[in-house]
Design a protein around this motif. Structure first.
Motif, PDB file in Angstrom:
ATOM      1  N   ASN A   1      -4.981 -31.525   0.286  1.00 43.07           N
ATOM      2  CA  ASN A   1      -4.158 -30.385   1.255  1.00 43.07           C
ATOM      3  C   ASN A   1      -5.117 -29.178   0.970  1.00 43.07           C
ATOM      4  O   ASN A   1      -5.354 -28.550   0.015  1.00 43.07           O
ATOM      5  CB  ASN A   1      -2.815 -30.018   0.165  1.00 43.07           C
ATOM      6  N   GLU A   2      -5.353 -28.824   2.347  1.00 43.29           N
ATOM      7  CA  GLU A   2      -6.330 -27.473   2.655  1.00 43.29           C
ATOM      8  C   GLU A   2      -5.657 -26.484   1.886  1.00 43.29           C
ATOM      9  O   GLU A   2      -6.526 -25.741   1.152  1.00 43.29           O
ATOM     10  CB  GLU A   2      -6.472 -27.226   4.056  1.00 43.29           C
ATOM     11  N   SER A   3      -4.424 -26.120   1.820  1.00 41.64           N
ATOM     12  CA  SER A   3      -3.854 -25.041   1.079  1.00 41.64           C
ATOM     13  C   SER A   3      -4.031 -25.139  -0.260  1.00 41.64           C
ATOM     14  O   SER A   3      -4.405 -23.880  -0.982  1.00 41.64           O
ATOM     15  CB  SER A   3      -2.399 -24.866   1.620  1.00 41.64           C
ATOM     16  N   ASP A   4      -3.625 -26.129  -0.774  1.00 43.75           N
ATOM     17  CA  ASP A   4      -4.180 -26.255  -2.396  1.00 43.75           C
ATOM     18  C   ASP A   4      -5.400 -26.064  -2.754  1.00 43.75           C
ATOM     19  O   ASP A   4      -5.824 -25.517  -3.780  1.00 43.75           O
ATOM     20  CB  ASP A   4      -3.520 -27.535  -2.821  1.00 43.75           C
ATOM     21  N   PHE A   5      -6.464 -26.547  -1.802  1.00 45.28           N
ATOM     22  CA  PHE A   5      -7.782 -26.348  -2.230  1.00 45.28           C
ATOM     23  C   PHE A   5      -8.238 -24.927  -1.954  1.00 45.28           C
ATOM     24  O   PHE A   5      -8.993 -24.457  -3.108  1.00 45.28           O
ATOM     25  CB  PHE A   5      -8.843 -27.177  -1.063  1.00 45.28           C
ATOM     26  N   GLU A   6      -7.515 -24.085  -1.077  1.00 48.12           N
ATOM     27  CA  GLU A   6      -7.932 -22.838  -1.009  1.00 48.12           C
ATOM     28  C   GLU A   6      -7.408 -21.932  -2.357  1.00 48.12           C
ATOM     29  O   GLU A   6      -8.193 -21.288  -2.948  1.00 48.12           O
ATOM     30  CB  GLU A   6      -7.419 -22.135   0.202  1.00 48.12           C
ATOM     31  N   ASP A   7      -6.464 -22.160  -2.731  1.00 46.88           N
ATOM     32  CA  ASP A   7      -5.753 -21.867  -4.053  1.00 46.88           C
ATOM     33  C   ASP A   7      -6.510 -21.967  -5.134  1.00 46.88           C
ATOM     34  O   ASP A   7      -7.093 -21.203  -6.057  1.00 46.88           O
ATOM     35  CB  ASP A   7      -4.208 -22.351  -4.160  1.00 46.88           C
ATOM     36  N   MET A   8      -7.292 -23.347  -5.142  1.00 42.87           N
ATOM     37  CA  MET A   8      -7.940 -23.678  -6.334  1.00 42.87           C
ATOM     38  C   MET A   8      -9.479 -23.001  -6.237  1.00 42.87           C
ATOM     39  O   MET A   8      -9.952 -22.696  -7.374  1.00 42.87           O
ATOM     40  CB  MET A   8      -8.202 -25.348  -6.447  1.00 42.87           C
ATOM     41  N   ILE A   9      -9.836 -22.628  -5.054  1.00 43.61           N
ATOM     42  CA  ILE A   9     -11.139 -21.788  -5.030  1.00 43.61           C
ATOM     43  C   ILE A   9     -10.844 -20.460  -5.385  1.00 43.61           C
ATOM     44  O   ILE A   9     -11.664 -20.002  -6.433  1.00 43.61           O
ATOM     45  CB  ILE A   9     -11.624 -21.991  -3.520  1.00 43.61           C
ATOM     46  N   LEU A  10      -9.527 -20.031  -5.069  1.00 42.36           N
ATOM     47  CA  LEU A  10      -9.337 -18.457  -5.700  1.00 42.36           C
ATOM     48  C   LEU A  10      -9.205 -18.585  -6.996  1.00 42.36           C
ATOM     49  O   LEU A  10     -10.074 -17.714  -7.623  1.00 42.36           O
ATOM     50  CB  LEU A  10      -7.874 -18.306  -4.867  1.00 42.36           C
ATOM     51  N   TYR A  11      -8.503 -19.504  -7.580  1.00 43.56           N
ATOM     52  CA  TYR A  11      -8.339 -19.511  -9.132  1.00 43.56           C
ATOM     53  C   TYR A  11      -9.649 -19.799  -9.743  1.00 43.56           C
ATOM     54  O   TYR A  11      -9.871 -19.128 -11.050  1.00 43.56           O
ATOM     55  CB  TYR A  11      -7.256 -20.415  -9.453  1.00 43.56           C
ATOM     56  N   ALA A  12     -10.279 -20.510  -9.376  1.00 42.68           N
ATOM     57  CA  ALA A  12     -11.783 -20.794  -9.824  1.00 42.68           C
ATOM     58  C   ALA A  12     -12.763 -19.543  -9.794  1.00 42.68           C
ATOM     59  O   ALA A  12     -13.270 -19.256 -10.846  1.00 42.68           O
ATOM     60  CB  ALA A  12     -12.659 -21.896  -9.234  1.00 42.68           C
ATOM     61  N   GLN A  13     -12.598 -18.951  -8.775  1.00 41.36           N
ATOM     62  CA  GLN A  13     -13.271 -17.688  -8.583  1.00 41.36           C
ATOM     63  C   GLN A  13     -12.881 -16.424  -9.866  1.00 41.36           C
ATOM     64  O   GLN A  13     -13.746 -15.966 -10.420  1.00 41.36           O
ATOM     65  CB  GLN A  13     -13.295 -17.249  -7.337  1.00 41.36           C
ATOM     66  N   ILE A  14     -11.395 -16.640  -9.795  1.00 44.94           N
ATOM     67  CA  ILE A  14     -10.977 -15.603 -10.722  1.00 44.94           C
ATOM     68  C   ILE A  14     -11.445 -15.977 -12.172  1.00 44.94           C
ATOM     69  O   ILE A  14     -11.687 -15.211 -13.014  1.00 44.94           O
ATOM     70  CB  ILE A  14      -9.446 -15.522 -10.704  1.00 44.94           C
ATOM     71  N   VAL A  15     -11.207 -17.342 -12.534  1.00 44.91           N
ATOM     72  CA  VAL A  15     -11.842 -17.520 -13.894  1.00 44.91           C
ATOM     73  C   VAL A  15     -13.392 -17.251 -14.163  1.00 44.91           C
ATOM     74  O   VAL A  15     -13.541 -16.885 -14.932  1.00 44.91           O
ATOM     75  CB  VAL A  15     -11.617 -19.144 -13.946  1.00 44.91           C
ATOM     76  N   LEU A  16     -13.847 -17.512 -12.773  1.00 47.71           N
ATOM     77  CA  LEU A  16     -15.288 -17.387 -13.177  1.00 47.71           C
ATOM     78  C   LEU A  16     -15.771 -15.741 -13.414  1.00 47.71           C
ATOM     79  O   LEU A  16     -16.495 -15.272 -14.162  1.00 47.71           O
ATOM     80  CB  LEU A  16     -16.289 -17.531 -12.087  1.00 47.71           C
ATOM     81  N   SER A  17     -14.894 -14.962 -12.718  1.00 50.77           N
ATOM     82  CA  SER A  17     -15.127 -13.512 -12.739  1.00 50.77           C
ATOM     83  C   SER A  17     -14.568 -13.070 -14.409  1.00 50.77           C
ATOM     84  O   SER A  17     -15.119 -12.141 -14.748  1.00 50.77           O
ATOM     85  CB  SER A  17     -14.125 -12.816 -12.031  1.00 50.77           C
ATOM     86  N   ILE A  18     -13.790 -13.899 -14.972  1.00 48.87           N
ATOM     87  CA  ILE A  18     -13.468 -13.336 -16.237  1.00 48.87           C
ATOM     88  C   ILE A  18     -14.787 -13.729 -17.091  1.00 48.87           C
ATOM     89  O   ILE A  18     -15.101 -12.992 -18.096  1.00 48.87           O
ATOM     90  CB  ILE A  18     -12.037 -14.341 -16.701  1.00 48.87           C
ATOM     91  N   ALA A  19     -15.383 -14.874 -16.909  1.00 54.39           N
ATOM     92  CA  ALA A  19     -16.426 -15.255 -17.775  1.00 54.39           C
ATOM     93  C   ALA A  19     -17.930 -14.271 -17.297  1.00 54.39           C
ATOM     94  O   ALA A  19     -18.683 -14.602 -18.458  1.00 54.39           O
ATOM     95  CB  ALA A  19     -16.838 -16.661 -17.601  1.00 54.39           C
ATOM     96  N   LEU A  20     -17.851 -13.885 -16.414  1.00 53.62           N
ATOM     97  CA  LEU A  20     -19.174 -13.322 -15.908  1.00 53.62           C
ATOM     98  C   LEU A  20     -19.650 -12.040 -16.832  1.00 53.62           C
ATOM     99  O   LEU A  20     -20.720 -12.052 -17.259  1.00 53.62           O
ATOM    100  CB  LEU A  20     -18.948 -12.747 -14.434  1.00 53.62           C
ATOM    101  N   PRO A  21     -18.669 -11.265 -17.505  1.00 53.54           N
ATOM    102  CA  PRO A  21     -19.185  -9.948 -18.274  1.00 53.54           C
ATOM    103  C   PRO A  21     -19.915 -10.822 -19.655  1.00 53.54           C
ATOM    104  O   PRO A  21     -20.679 -10.141 -20.152  1.00 53.54           O
ATOM    105  CB  PRO A  21     -17.855  -9.321 -18.527  1.00 53.54           C
TER     106      PRO A  21
END
Length: 131
Positions: free
Chosen positions: A63-83
């Motif tokens: 599902n394209e919408s679910d993939f977009e949400d997963m990309i967004l959440y993955a980016q959020i998780v990566l942003s937490i790890a970045l610092p």
């Protein structure tokens, strides 16, 4: 802005794919002593990097919408790890004893800390606005 995000996502995906292929090659040759012809090694390591996305795709029914949400959440998780990677890297590269002649100068270290702080604050704002 959406085109810029799409382009950045494409580039980061390509970089990630290259990194995973190279790390797979290093593990296969250096640690596991598996010697394969170059084309087989690339095919194998690239195939292995596709497995997680295929599993996720099957779980969400592609599902394209679910993939977009997963990309967004993955980016959020990566942003937490970045610092947790940025600040130690800046501090380690500013250490004369550790880096020797390759140590960062004070201006580079200061700019690095400022930019890492701005990025961290923006990521915190993203995290708070998402929750």
């Amino acid at each position: 802005m959406s085109w810029l995000f799409a382009f950045a996502l494409l580039i980061t995906g390509m970089i990630s794919s290259i990194t995973s292929t190279l790390s797979g090659q290093i593990v296969m040759e250096g640690y596991l002593n598996i010697r394969l012809p170059l084309w087989q090694r690339r095919l194998l390591t690239r195939f292995v990097t596709l497995i997680p996305i295929l599993i996720i795709g099957f779980l969400v029914g592609f599902n394209e919408s679910d993939f977009e949400d997963m990309i967004l959440y993955a980016q959020i998780v990566l942003s937490i790890a970045l610092p947790f990677t940025l600040f130690p890297m800046i501090l380690l590269t500013a250490n004369k004893k550790l880096m020797g002649a390759h140590v960062n100068n004070k201006l580079t270290t200061t700019v690095g800390i400022i930019l890492a702080s701005v990025i961290t604050l923006l990521n915190l704002q993203l995290l708070i606005s998402t929750i």
